[in-house]
Scaffold this motif. Structure first.
Motif, PDB file in Angstrom:
ATOM      1  N   GLU A   1      -0.689  22.475  28.479  1.00 18.36           N
ATOM      2  CA  GLU A   1      -0.879  21.040  28.330  1.00 18.36           C
ATOM      3  C   GLU A   1      -1.519  20.486  29.585  1.00 18.36           C
ATOM      4  OE1 GLU A   1       3.699  19.970  29.715  1.00 18.36           O
ATOM      5  OE2 GLU A   1       3.002  19.504  27.686  1.00 18.36           O
ATOM      6  N   ARG A   2      -1.995  19.272  29.494  1.00 21.71           N
ATOM      7  CA  ARG A   2      -2.674  18.646  30.611  1.00 21.71           C
ATOM      8  C   ARG A   2      -1.699  18.349  31.743  1.00 21.71           C
ATOM      9  NH1 ARG A   2      -3.333  13.514  32.326  1.00 21.71           N
ATOM     10  NH2 ARG A   2      -2.123  12.763  30.529  1.00 21.71           N
ATOM     11  N   ALA A   3      -2.158  18.588  32.952  1.00 27.75           N
ATOM     12  CA  ALA A   3      -1.314  18.308  34.106  1.00 27.75           C
ATOM     13  C   ALA A   3      -1.108  16.809  34.257  1.00 27.75           C
ATOM     14  CB  ALA A   3      -1.940  18.882  35.372  1.00 27.75           C
ATOM     15  N   LYS A   4       0.112  16.414  34.541  1.00 22.32           N
ATOM     16  CA  LYS A   4       0.427  14.990  34.672  1.00 22.32           C
ATOM     17  C   LYS A   4      -0.017  14.478  36.040  1.00 22.32           C
ATOM     18  CE  LYS A   4       4.447  15.337  31.653  1.00 22.32           C
ATOM     19  NZ  LYS A   4       5.917  15.119  31.527  1.00 22.32           N
ATOM     20  N   THR A   5      -0.465  13.253  36.052  1.00 17.20           N
ATOM     21  CA  THR A   5      -0.881  12.627  37.300  1.00 17.20           C
ATOM     22  C   THR A   5       0.346  12.110  38.054  1.00 17.20           C
ATOM     23  OG1 THR A   5      -1.177  10.487  36.210  1.00 17.20           O
ATOM     24  CG2 THR A   5      -3.073  11.977  36.264  1.00 17.20           C
ATOM     25  N   GLN A   6       0.115  11.707  39.287  1.00 16.01           N
ATOM     26  CA  GLN A   6       1.204  11.180  40.101  1.00 16.01           C
ATOM     27  C   GLN A   6       1.749   9.888  39.515  1.00 16.01           C
ATOM     28  OE1 GLN A   6       2.337  12.861  42.649  1.00 16.01           O
ATOM     29  NE2 GLN A   6       3.920  11.415  43.279  1.00 16.01           N
ATOM     30  N   ARG A   7       0.872   9.080  38.941  1.00 17.23           N
ATOM     31  CA  ARG A   7       1.310   7.820  38.334  1.00 17.23           C
ATOM     32  C   ARG A   7       2.202   8.084  37.117  1.00 17.23           C
ATOM     33  NH1 ARG A   7      -0.384   2.538  38.420  1.00 17.23           N
ATOM     34  NH2 ARG A   7       0.035   1.336  36.521  1.00 17.23           N
ATOM     35  N   GLU A   8       1.812   9.044  36.296  1.00 17.59           N
ATOM     36  CA  GLU A   8       2.607   9.360  35.107  1.00 17.59           C
ATOM     37  C   GLU A   8       3.981   9.921  35.484  1.00 17.59           C
ATOM     38  OE1 GLU A   8      -1.102  10.477  32.097  1.00 17.59           O
ATOM     39  OE2 GLU A   8       0.130  12.034  33.015  1.00 17.59           O
ATOM     40  N   MET A   9       4.017  10.775  36.488  1.00 18.60           N
ATOM     41  CA  MET A   9       5.305  11.316  36.902  1.00 18.60           C
ATOM     42  C   MET A   9       6.201  10.240  37.500  1.00 18.60           C
ATOM     43  SD  MET A   9       4.465  15.132  38.410  1.00 18.60           S
ATOM     44  CE  MET A   9       3.282  14.564  39.629  1.00 18.60           C
ATOM     45  N   SER A  10       5.625   9.310  38.266  1.00 21.79           N
ATOM     46  CA  SER A  10       6.441   8.228  38.824  1.00 21.79           C
ATOM     47  C   SER A  10       6.963   7.315  37.727  1.00 21.79           C
ATOM     48  CB  SER A  10       5.621   7.430  39.838  1.00 21.79           C
ATOM     49  OG  SER A  10       4.484   6.839  39.211  1.00 21.79           O
ATOM     50  N   GLU A  11       6.152   7.065  36.685  1.00 17.53           N
ATOM     51  CA  GLU A  11       6.618   6.238  35.579  1.00 17.53           C
ATOM     52  C   GLU A  11       7.753   6.929  34.817  1.00 17.53           C
ATOM     53  OE1 GLU A  11       3.228   5.464  33.221  1.00 17.53           O
ATOM     54  OE2 GLU A  11       2.404   3.911  34.557  1.00 17.53           O
ATOM     55  N   GLU A  12       7.670   8.246  34.656  1.00 21.85           N
ATOM     56  CA  GLU A  12       8.748   8.964  33.985  1.00 21.85           C
ATOM     57  C   GLU A  12      10.045   8.905  34.792  1.00 21.85           C
ATOM     58  OE1 GLU A  12       7.593  12.901  33.135  1.00 21.85           O
ATOM     59  OE2 GLU A  12       6.216  12.361  31.501  1.00 21.85           O
ATOM     60  N   ARG A  13       9.917   8.960  36.112  1.00 20.74           N
ATOM     61  CA  ARG A  13      11.119   8.879  36.934  1.00 20.74           C
ATOM     62  C   ARG A  13      11.797   7.514  36.801  1.00 20.74           C
ATOM     63  NH1 ARG A  13       7.550  11.336  40.844  1.00 20.74           N
ATOM     64  NH2 ARG A  13       7.971  13.564  41.034  1.00 20.74           N
ATOM     65  N   VAL A  14      10.974   6.468  36.699  1.00 19.90           N
ATOM     66  CA  VAL A  14      11.534   5.121  36.609  1.00 19.90           C
ATOM     67  C   VAL A  14      12.101   4.857  35.226  1.00 19.90           C
ATOM     68  CG1 VAL A  14      11.005   2.660  36.770  1.00 19.90           C
ATOM     69  CG2 VAL A  14      10.017   4.260  38.415  1.00 19.90           C
ATOM     70  N   ARG A  15      11.458   5.376  34.201  1.00 17.25           N
ATOM     71  CA  ARG A  15      11.868   5.104  32.825  1.00 17.25           C
ATOM     72  C   ARG A  15      12.827   6.188  32.332  1.00 17.25           C
ATOM     73  NH1 ARG A  15       5.887   3.638  30.306  1.00 17.25           N
ATOM     74  NH2 ARG A  15       5.518   1.762  31.574  1.00 17.25           N
ATOM     75  N   GLY A  16      14.091   5.971  32.584  1.00 10.49           N
ATOM     76  CA  GLY A  16      15.094   6.842  32.001  1.00 10.49           C
ATOM     77  C   GLY A  16      15.550   7.977  32.880  1.00 10.49           C
ATOM     78  N   LYS A  17      14.934   8.222  34.006  1.00  9.61           N
ATOM     79  CA  LYS A  17      15.355   9.305  34.875  1.00  9.61           C
ATOM     80  C   LYS A  17      16.351   8.805  35.914  1.00  9.61           C
ATOM     81  CE  LYS A  17      12.756  12.485  33.037  1.00  9.61           C
ATOM     82  NZ  LYS A  17      13.317  13.665  32.377  1.00  9.61           N
ATOM     83  N   HIS A  18      17.044   9.760  36.531  1.00  5.92           N
ATOM     84  CA  HIS A  18      18.043   9.411  37.540  1.00  5.92           C
ATOM     85  C   HIS A  18      17.332   9.187  38.865  1.00  5.92           C
ATOM     86  CE1 HIS A  18      22.210   9.268  38.937  1.00  5.92           C
ATOM     87  NE2 HIS A  18      21.754   9.810  40.060  1.00  5.92           N
ATOM     88  N   LEU A  19      17.292   7.939  39.321  1.00  6.87           N
ATOM     89  CA  LEU A  19      16.539   7.612  40.522  1.00  6.87           C
ATOM     90  C   LEU A  19      17.274   7.961  41.814  1.00  6.87           C
ATOM     91  CD1 LEU A  19      14.881   4.217  39.582  1.00  6.87           C
ATOM     92  CD2 LEU A  19      13.846   6.462  39.707  1.00  6.87           C
ATOM     93  N   PRO A  20      18.530   7.546  42.012  1.00  7.20           N
ATOM     94  CA  PRO A  20      19.192   7.876  43.290  1.00  7.20           C
ATOM     95  C   PRO A  20      19.502   9.355  43.382  1.00  7.20           C
ATOM     96  CG  PRO A  20      20.735   6.819  41.793  1.00  7.20           C
ATOM     97  CD  PRO A  20      19.381   6.736  41.134  1.00  7.20           C
ATOM     98  N   PRO A  21      19.881   9.808  44.555  1.00  9.25           N
ATOM     99  CA  PRO A  21      20.261  11.229  44.699  1.00  9.25           C
ATOM    100  C   PRO A  21      21.449  11.581  43.813  1.00  9.25           C
ATOM    101  CG  PRO A  21      19.905  10.222  46.848  1.00  9.25           C
ATOM    102  CD  PRO A  21      19.877   9.112  45.851  1.00  9.25           C
TER     103      PRO A  21
END
Length: 275
Positions: free
Chosen positions: A181-201
């Protein structure tokens, strides 16, 4: 004179040989007898260090330094770190991925032992020249090794280097993963982290500072273990220890002792108020 020099040994050399030799033999046996791969790797590293001490004591300074820096410090420590990261346990050693590998390893060990005993039995002590004379003939230990490697054994040295390079490239090819699959850009990975991912340690494992092992999940306020506190690899292997019941029992006992102490403290105050 040469025969006398080959057989005569000083007291310091004898003590060094028997002490370090005994430790090296114990380390070599522990390497194959230990149940855990990490312990076997540590025993092998100790045996290599003692071998380097023997090299240095006999005047082979180049081999001694290479034994410590290259084999023990680089290769053996790399093996040790890989074993520690992969997490090989004693149960994994009981599973044979290749049928008959134990019998094949036993046959190879017996063959190597036979060759070693035959080589030692055929060793001649009458034509012993000593390392000092061999080094003086070529100007030093490093110079003598360089002359042998790049003149007499140059083809064997080059073939060994080519074999190691081929093995390295083969390992890279086998471990390479084709991207489907296509490699994700830095913007896409940051959006995935913000949307539904665990942000703090992620919270640390362990329960109430009584257990700090990585395979013990931390507890939530309601007493249930938190999945965020343990590695996904340990969770998939089923190697997570559940101590929630023990921790809750300890917490209840602590609360009961606190209530009893508070009750005793309140009784004198109530008697004083009554007076």
């Amino acid at each position: 004179m040469n025969a006398l020099a080959a057989t005569a040994t000083s007291t310091g050399e004898a003590v060094q040989f028997w002490v370090l030799g005994s430790v090296a033999v114990i380390g070599a046996l522990s390497t194959i007898l230990m149940r855990r791969a990490v312990h076997s790797a540590l025993c092998l590293a100790g045996t290599m260090i003692i071998l380097a001490v023997f090299y240095l004591a006999n005047g082979a300074y180049f081999l001694g330094v290479v034994q410590i820096v290259v084999y023990t410090g680089a290769i053996m420590m790399l093996f040790l770190f890989v074993v520690m990261l992969v997490g090989v346990t004693a149960a994994d050693s009981l599973k044979e991925t290749l049928k008959g590998q134990r019998w094949l390893a036993l046959a190879c060990g017996l063959g190597f032992g036979t060759l070693l005993i035959a080589g030692i039995g055929n060793a001649s002590m009458s034509t012993f020249n000593g390392l000092g004379k061999a080094n003086a003939a070529r100007g030093g230990n490093v110079e003598g090794l360089a002359e042998l490697i790049f003149t007499k054994y140059v083809f064997a040295f080059e073939l060994t280097g080519a074999l190691l390079i081929t093995a390295t490239i083969g390992a890279m090819v086998l471990t390479h993963k084709e991207r489907t699959e296509r490699a994700k850009t830095q913007r896409e990975m940051s959006e995935e982290r913000v949307r539904g991912k665990h942000l703090p340690p992620l919270p640390a494992p362990g329960v109430y500072a009584r257990h700090n092992a990585v395979d013990i999940a931390g507890l939530l306020p309601d007493g249930t273990p938190s999945e965020l506190t343990v590695m996904r690899t340990l969770r998939d292997r089923g190697q997570i220890r559940d101590v929630s019941s023990e921790a809750m029992a300890d917490l209840k006992a602590l609360e009961q002792r606190s209530e009893e102490r508070l009750g005793r403290d309140q009784e004198p105050h109530e008697e004083g108020a009554a007076k």
